[in-house]
Write a protein that holds these residues in place. Sequence first.
Motif, short mmCIF file in Angstrom:
data_model
loop_
_atom_site.label_atom_id
_atom_site.label_comp_id
_atom_site.label_asym_id
_atom_site.label_seq_id
_atom_site.Cartn_x
_atom_site.Cartn_y
_atom_site.Cartn_z
N MET A 28 2.33 7.60 4.60
CA MET A 28 3.08 6.37 4.34
C MET A 28 4.09 6.17 5.46
O MET A 28 5.04 6.96 5.60
CB MET A 28 3.82 6.49 3.01
CG MET A 28 2.95 6.74 1.81
SD MET A 28 3.94 7.11 0.34
CE MET A 28 4.59 8.74 0.73
N TRP A 29 3.89 5.13 6.25
CA TRP A 29 4.81 4.83 7.35
C TRP A 29 5.89 3.89 6.83
O TRP A 29 5.80 2.67 6.93
CB TRP A 29 4.05 4.27 8.54
CG TRP A 29 3.21 5.34 9.16
CD1 TRP A 29 1.93 5.68 8.84
CD2 TRP A 29 3.62 6.27 10.17
NE1 TRP A 29 1.51 6.75 9.59
CE2 TRP A 29 2.52 7.14 10.42
CE3 TRP A 29 4.80 6.45 10.91
CZ2 TRP A 29 2.59 8.17 11.36
CZ3 TRP A 29 4.85 7.46 11.85
CH2 TRP A 29 3.77 8.31 12.07
N ASP A 60 0.83 -1.21 0.00
CA ASP A 60 0.00 0.00 0.00
C ASP A 60 0.86 1.26 0.00
O ASP A 60 0.52 2.26 -0.65
CB ASP A 60 -0.93 0.00 1.21
CG ASP A 60 -2.01 -1.07 1.13
OD1 ASP A 60 -2.39 -1.44 0.00
OD2 ASP A 60 -2.46 -1.54 2.19
N ILE A 61 1.97 1.22 0.71
CA ILE A 61 2.91 2.34 0.70
C ILE A 61 3.41 2.58 -0.71
O ILE A 61 3.44 3.73 -1.20
CB ILE A 61 4.08 2.07 1.66
CG1 ILE A 61 3.60 2.10 3.11
CG2 ILE A 61 5.21 3.07 1.46
CD1 ILE A 61 4.60 1.57 4.12
N ALA A 62 3.79 1.50 -1.40
CA ALA A 62 4.29 1.63 -2.77
C ALA A 62 3.21 2.19 -3.69
O ALA A 62 3.49 3.03 -4.56
CB ALA A 62 4.77 0.27 -3.27
N ARG A 63 1.97 1.76 -3.50
CA ARG A 63 0.89 2.27 -4.34
C ARG A 63 0.71 3.77 -4.16
O ARG A 63 0.58 4.52 -5.14
CB ARG A 63 -0.42 1.55 -4.00
CG ARG A 63 -1.60 2.09 -4.81
CD ARG A 63 -2.91 1.43 -4.42
NE ARG A 63 -4.05 2.18 -4.96
CZ ARG A 63 -5.31 1.95 -4.66
NH1 ARG A 63 -5.63 0.95 -3.84
NH2 ARG A 63 -6.27 2.69 -5.18
N ARG A 65 3.92 12.24 4.15
CA ARG A 65 2.48 12.40 3.94
C ARG A 65 2.16 12.75 2.48
O ARG A 65 2.94 13.39 1.79
CB ARG A 65 1.97 13.53 4.84
CG ARG A 65 0.60 14.06 4.44
CD ARG A 65 0.36 15.44 5.01
NE ARG A 65 -0.73 16.14 4.38
CZ ARG A 65 -1.07 17.38 4.65
NH1 ARG A 65 -0.39 18.07 5.55
NH2 ARG A 65 -2.08 17.96 4.03
N ARG A 66 1.00 12.30 2.04
CA ARG A 66 0.39 12.77 0.80
C ARG A 66 -1.04 13.22 1.13
O ARG A 66 -1.52 13.01 2.25
CB ARG A 66 0.37 11.68 -0.27
CG ARG A 66 1.75 11.13 -0.64
CD ARG A 66 2.58 12.14 -1.39
NE ARG A 66 3.86 11.56 -1.83
CZ ARG A 66 5.02 11.76 -1.25
NH1 ARG A 66 5.08 12.52 -0.14
NH2 ARG A 66 6.13 11.23 -1.71
#
Length: 424
Positions: A335-336, A62-65, A313-314
């Motif tokens: 994104m952690w 999910d972070i990569a996405r 953050r986004r």
Amino acid sequence: MTTATGVEAMRLADVDLANLDNFTDGVTPWRMFHTLRHQDPVHWQPEEAPNSGFWAVTRHADIARVDRDAETFTSTKFVNLEELDEDQIRKRASVLEMDGVRHRALRSVIQRQFGAGVINSYTDFLRGLTAKTLDAALAKGTFDFVKEVSADFPINVLARLLDVPPEDNQQLIDWGNRIIGNTDPDYADVLLHSAESEKYRDLPFRSPASLEVFEYGRELARQRRGGEGSDLISKLVNTTPRDGVPLSAQDFDNYFLLLVVAGNETTRHTITHSMLALLQHPEQLARLRDDPSLIPTAVEEFLRWASPVYHFRRTATRDVELGGKRIKEGDKVVMWYASGNRDEEVFGNPYDFDVTRSKNDHVTFGKGSPHLCLGNLLARTEIRIMFEELIPRLADIRLVGEVPRVRSNFVNGIKKLPVEVTLA
């Protein structure tokens, strides 16, 4: 209860990523991340006013996405947790807070200076500088590894890239501490979100130290403008970005401040965490001593293990589904990276520190992102050379005091690492 991975479990209700006191013991963050990945990998985290809460994204995939999709998850609304109005964003935006054409154009101004050709040409300089740093530190016998080694070395490299005198190094370190440590009473001039910080609301990190960095950078710009130097300042003031829009005075201020902070803090903390890990896992230090050819592989484990930046953050530009949750336009999405670097779906035995780990798809520098850390090759090279030079010099190294950590959920920093060494 302890899980099969050795991480002590905690209740989901006890997870609070917004409470900075949870990030000072070196243990609680990993417990929280573990709980979130397994129980609620896209988790709504409330915050106290003036902030409004955020989605915590904790799984590697999910972070990569999020990191790859700048159209859906923009950086232009700011990349830290602080929520800004449009006027603040306009005044404080650096290359980190830009997307698309302008972001690529500003990166391109100094991108070549961080490419393989230039960085590889620094190898002899870096090795000589490392030797000088270690000669001075190790001769003391007992010393603070942070002050004498892991802070001293990267700042000397930054001084070379900026072409500023080494006697300015301590000032550069102090500025970085005061700015990045804006939530730690030991570092901050003014704590973030304090009433006094409103006076500095238009400055990066709400830190009055930013004004000192701006003044210093402007004088360097004045000296270098119109010259033919190859240092980073000369490139910034004498290069027109690819989109044809010159850097404004404000663009320069914010770019320069970013270089001062990013050029020191992350490499410093990675070196410190790596040394602490080797102290806590002496069998891994022995492996590297017995087989120095493992060090380039170990560098990637150092970066995964250290995770010197907890998060970026986004902001969602549209309603979107992520991890089974419905994220609304305007929501903060965080994104952690540190959590992604312990994801069991990607890393076998992620809580084992293993300098021989060959499959190491860490997200320390970002993952497939247009914002991939510009200085990642330089950081890798600095870390590799540091440990190539350090390890053969050590017959023994021991921890001889407490290891205080920066009170921050942004930077995963160690303030002091007191050690005693015996030379080989």
